[in-house]
Design an enzyme around this catalytic site. Sequence first.
Site, mmCIF file in Angstrom:
data_model
loop_
_atom_site.group_PDB
_atom_site.id
_atom_site.type_symbol
_atom_site.label_atom_id
_atom_site.label_comp_id
_atom_site.label_asym_id
_atom_site.label_seq_id
_atom_site.Cartn_x
_atom_site.Cartn_y
_atom_site.Cartn_z
ATOM 1 N N GLU A 18 -11.001 -9.812 3.027
ATOM 2 C CA GLU A 18 -9.752 -9.419 3.676
ATOM 3 C C GLU A 18 -10.058 -9.343 5.161
ATOM 4 O O GLU A 18 -10.877 -8.522 5.606
ATOM 5 C CB GLU A 18 -9.252 -8.062 3.159
ATOM 6 C CG GLU A 18 -7.968 -7.641 3.872
ATOM 7 C CD GLU A 18 -7.321 -6.398 3.281
ATOM 8 O OE1 GLU A 18 -7.524 -6.099 2.087
ATOM 9 O OE2 GLU A 18 -6.603 -5.721 4.056
ATOM 10 N N HIS A 32 0.969 6.172 1.834
ATOM 11 C CA HIS A 32 1.779 7.132 2.590
ATOM 12 C C HIS A 32 2.964 7.689 1.799
ATOM 13 O O HIS A 32 3.625 8.622 2.253
ATOM 14 C CB HIS A 32 2.161 6.550 3.949
ATOM 15 C CG HIS A 32 0.925 6.303 4.764
ATOM 16 N ND1 HIS A 32 0.022 7.313 5.031
ATOM 17 C CD2 HIS A 32 0.400 5.177 5.292
ATOM 18 C CE1 HIS A 32 -1.005 6.812 5.712
ATOM 19 N NE2 HIS A 32 -0.792 5.518 5.883
ATOM 20 N N GLU A 87 -8.535 0.133 -2.729
ATOM 21 C CA GLU A 87 -9.403 0.108 -1.548
ATOM 22 C C GLU A 87 -10.312 1.318 -1.633
ATOM 23 O O GLU A 87 -9.836 2.440 -1.875
ATOM 24 C CB GLU A 87 -8.567 0.205 -0.267
ATOM 25 C CG GLU A 87 -7.682 -0.994 -0.048
ATOM 26 C CD GLU A 87 -6.709 -0.811 1.106
ATOM 27 O OE1 GLU A 87 -6.051 -1.790 1.470
ATOM 28 O OE2 GLU A 87 -6.588 0.326 1.635
ATOM 29 N N HIS A 146 -5.583 3.400 -1.583
ATOM 30 C CA HIS A 146 -6.889 3.676 -0.976
ATOM 31 C C HIS A 146 -7.296 5.084 -1.383
ATOM 32 O O HIS A 146 -6.692 6.055 -0.940
ATOM 33 C CB HIS A 146 -6.773 3.560 0.551
ATOM 34 C CG HIS A 146 -8.083 3.668 1.268
ATOM 35 N ND1 HIS A 146 -8.231 3.325 2.585
ATOM 36 C CD2 HIS A 146 -9.311 4.085 0.867
ATOM 37 C CE1 HIS A 146 -9.494 3.524 2.962
ATOM 38 N NE2 HIS A 146 -10.164 3.997 1.927
ATOM 39 N N ARG A 161 -7.200 12.495 1.079
ATOM 40 C CA ARG A 161 -6.093 13.045 1.870
ATOM 41 C C ARG A 161 -4.730 12.443 1.549
ATOM 42 O O ARG A 161 -3.711 13.008 1.905
ATOM 43 C CB ARG A 161 -6.388 12.989 3.355
ATOM 44 C CG ARG A 161 -6.399 11.621 3.943
ATOM 45 C CD ARG A 161 -6.272 11.732 5.457
ATOM 46 N NE ARG A 161 -6.441 10.452 6.068
ATOM 47 C CZ ARG A 161 -7.600 9.965 6.467
ATOM 48 N NH1 ARG A 161 -8.697 10.652 6.316
ATOM 49 N NH2 ARG A 161 -7.657 8.786 7.019
ATOM 50 N N ASN A 213 0.846 -1.199 0.000
ATOM 51 C CA ASN A 213 0.000 0.000 0.000
ATOM 52 C C ASN A 213 0.881 1.248 0.000
ATOM 53 O O ASN A 213 1.696 1.448 0.903
ATOM 54 C CB ASN A 213 -0.896 -0.056 1.253
ATOM 55 C CG ASN A 213 -1.856 1.110 1.303
ATOM 56 O OD1 ASN A 213 -1.468 2.249 1.068
ATOM 57 N ND2 ASN A 213 -3.107 0.839 1.606
ATOM 58 N N THR A 258 -8.479 3.097 8.620
ATOM 59 C CA THR A 258 -9.696 2.281 8.644
ATOM 60 C C THR A 258 -9.893 1.661 10.034
ATOM 61 O O THR A 258 -8.976 1.086 10.604
ATOM 62 C CB THR A 258 -9.579 1.160 7.578
ATOM 63 O OG1 THR A 258 -9.092 1.752 6.372
ATOM 64 C CG2 THR A 258 -10.912 0.511 7.319
ATOM 65 N N HIS A 288 -3.886 -4.907 7.846
ATOM 66 C CA HIS A 288 -4.023 -3.726 8.711
ATOM 67 C C HIS A 288 -3.150 -3.873 9.948
ATOM 68 O O HIS A 288 -3.342 -4.776 10.756
ATOM 69 C CB HIS A 288 -5.472 -3.408 9.121
ATOM 70 C CG HIS A 288 -5.635 -1.939 9.357
ATOM 71 N ND1 HIS A 288 -5.443 -1.368 10.584
ATOM 72 C CD2 HIS A 288 -5.867 -0.920 8.491
ATOM 73 C CE1 HIS A 288 -5.581 -0.057 10.466
ATOM 74 N NE2 HIS A 288 -5.837 0.248 9.211
ATOM 75 N N ARG A 318 -9.581 7.770 -0.808
ATOM 76 C CA ARG A 318 -10.558 8.142 0.224
ATOM 77 C C ARG A 318 -11.471 9.266 -0.257
ATOM 78 O O ARG A 318 -11.075 10.057 -1.115
ATOM 79 C CB ARG A 318 -9.827 8.626 1.473
ATOM 80 C CG ARG A 318 -9.185 7.503 2.249
ATOM 81 C CD ARG A 318 -8.478 8.030 3.486
ATOM 82 N NE ARG A 318 -8.100 6.924 4.350
ATOM 83 C CZ ARG A 318 -8.900 6.398 5.267
ATOM 84 N NH1 ARG A 318 -10.111 6.878 5.456
ATOM 85 N NH2 ARG A 318 -8.486 5.382 6.003
HETATM 86 N N1 PXP Z 1 -6.102 -3.283 4.312
HETATM 87 C C1 PXP Z 1 -7.066 -2.324 4.365
HETATM 88 C C2 PXP Z 1 -8.448 -2.706 4.012
HETATM 89 C C3 PXP Z 1 -6.745 -1.000 4.720
HETATM 90 O O1 PXP Z 1 -7.699 -0.068 4.763
HETATM 91 C C4 PXP Z 1 -5.397 -0.685 4.994
HETATM 92 C C5 PXP Z 1 -5.023 0.733 5.297
HETATM 93 O O2 PXP Z 1 -5.261 1.536 4.203
HETATM 94 C C6 PXP Z 1 -4.443 -1.707 4.913
HETATM 95 C C7 PXP Z 1 -4.821 -3.003 4.592
HETATM 96 C C8 PXP Z 1 -2.991 -1.460 5.208
HETATM 97 O O3 PXP Z 1 -2.858 -1.189 6.560
HETATM 98 P P1 PXP Z 1 -1.438 -0.724 7.128
HETATM 99 O O4 PXP Z 1 -1.145 0.587 6.462
HETATM 100 O O5 PXP Z 1 -1.663 -0.596 8.600
HETATM 101 O O6 PXP Z 1 -0.452 -1.762 6.758
#
Ligand code: PXP
Length: 239
Positions: free
Chosen positions: A153, A12, A72, A45, A51, A9, A103, A193, A47
């Site tokens: 998931e 960031h 996402e 993701h 952001r 992901n 989330t 997550h 949003r």
């Molecule tokens: N899975 C989902 C559904 C999420 O919303 C997120 C955060 O955007 C992640 C995985 C990744 O989480 P993390 O950034 O804590 O690894």
Amino acid sequence: MRNVKLGVNIDHVATIRNARNEKNPDTVEATRVALSSGADMVVMHLRGDRRHIKDDDLERVRREVKGLIHLEMAATPEMEKIALRVRPDSVCLVPEAPGEVTTQGGLKMTGKLTELERIVRGLSKSGIEVSLFVDPEPQPIRAAHNIGADSVELCTSKYSESWGKKLQAKELETLQLASFLVKELKMGLHAGHGLDYYNVVPVARIEGMDCLNIGYSIISRAVFVGLKSAVTEMKRLMQ
Ligand code: PXP
């Protein structure tokens, strides 16, 4: 060797870019590095408040990089329209609450099943694989199956936040039990997550695990060792 897929992901990367509202670090470049370092797909993701990832990030990555995109998104008509236009390879429907930092747990589906099913079936029909982000409990897993999702998931937040071996073992067992049901229903099994370099191994070893989606810990580590090493290290731990 296990073949658990890794979705990296890159939200960031966009967070850092947005700090100066300039072009760097570039999400297209991050995608290329992640994919060439062992990531099986890139995760973004989009949003409602935009952001971190912006519409342009998603469109550019789709246009400029050959590789799998996992989007996402909240189950809203706005996001549905974007997904059908940009056509990521897969979508995970997630809950989104105003003001949340990240989330907060899996989808609460009560009262929303008809609309969720409409979105799931529409995305599926257009060839996009659909997963639902759910708490590791029987009810939402069965509901996801009933409305036609390909995968779930499992939300690993409680596991990731659990403090001490005993509590962590209990949360891991909850994930394992949920995984049995997912596999019994013949669905794809994803999890994510809060996973990091210290807690990922037991989750990657859950029987039948197909894919882990990880962001924050990888991008944080990348600040010190570079994205290539951060992704390679994570992928190695998962095998
Ligand atoms: N899975 C989902 C559904 C999420 O919303 C997120 C955060 O955007 C992640 C995985 C990744 O989480 P993390 O950034 O804590 O690894």
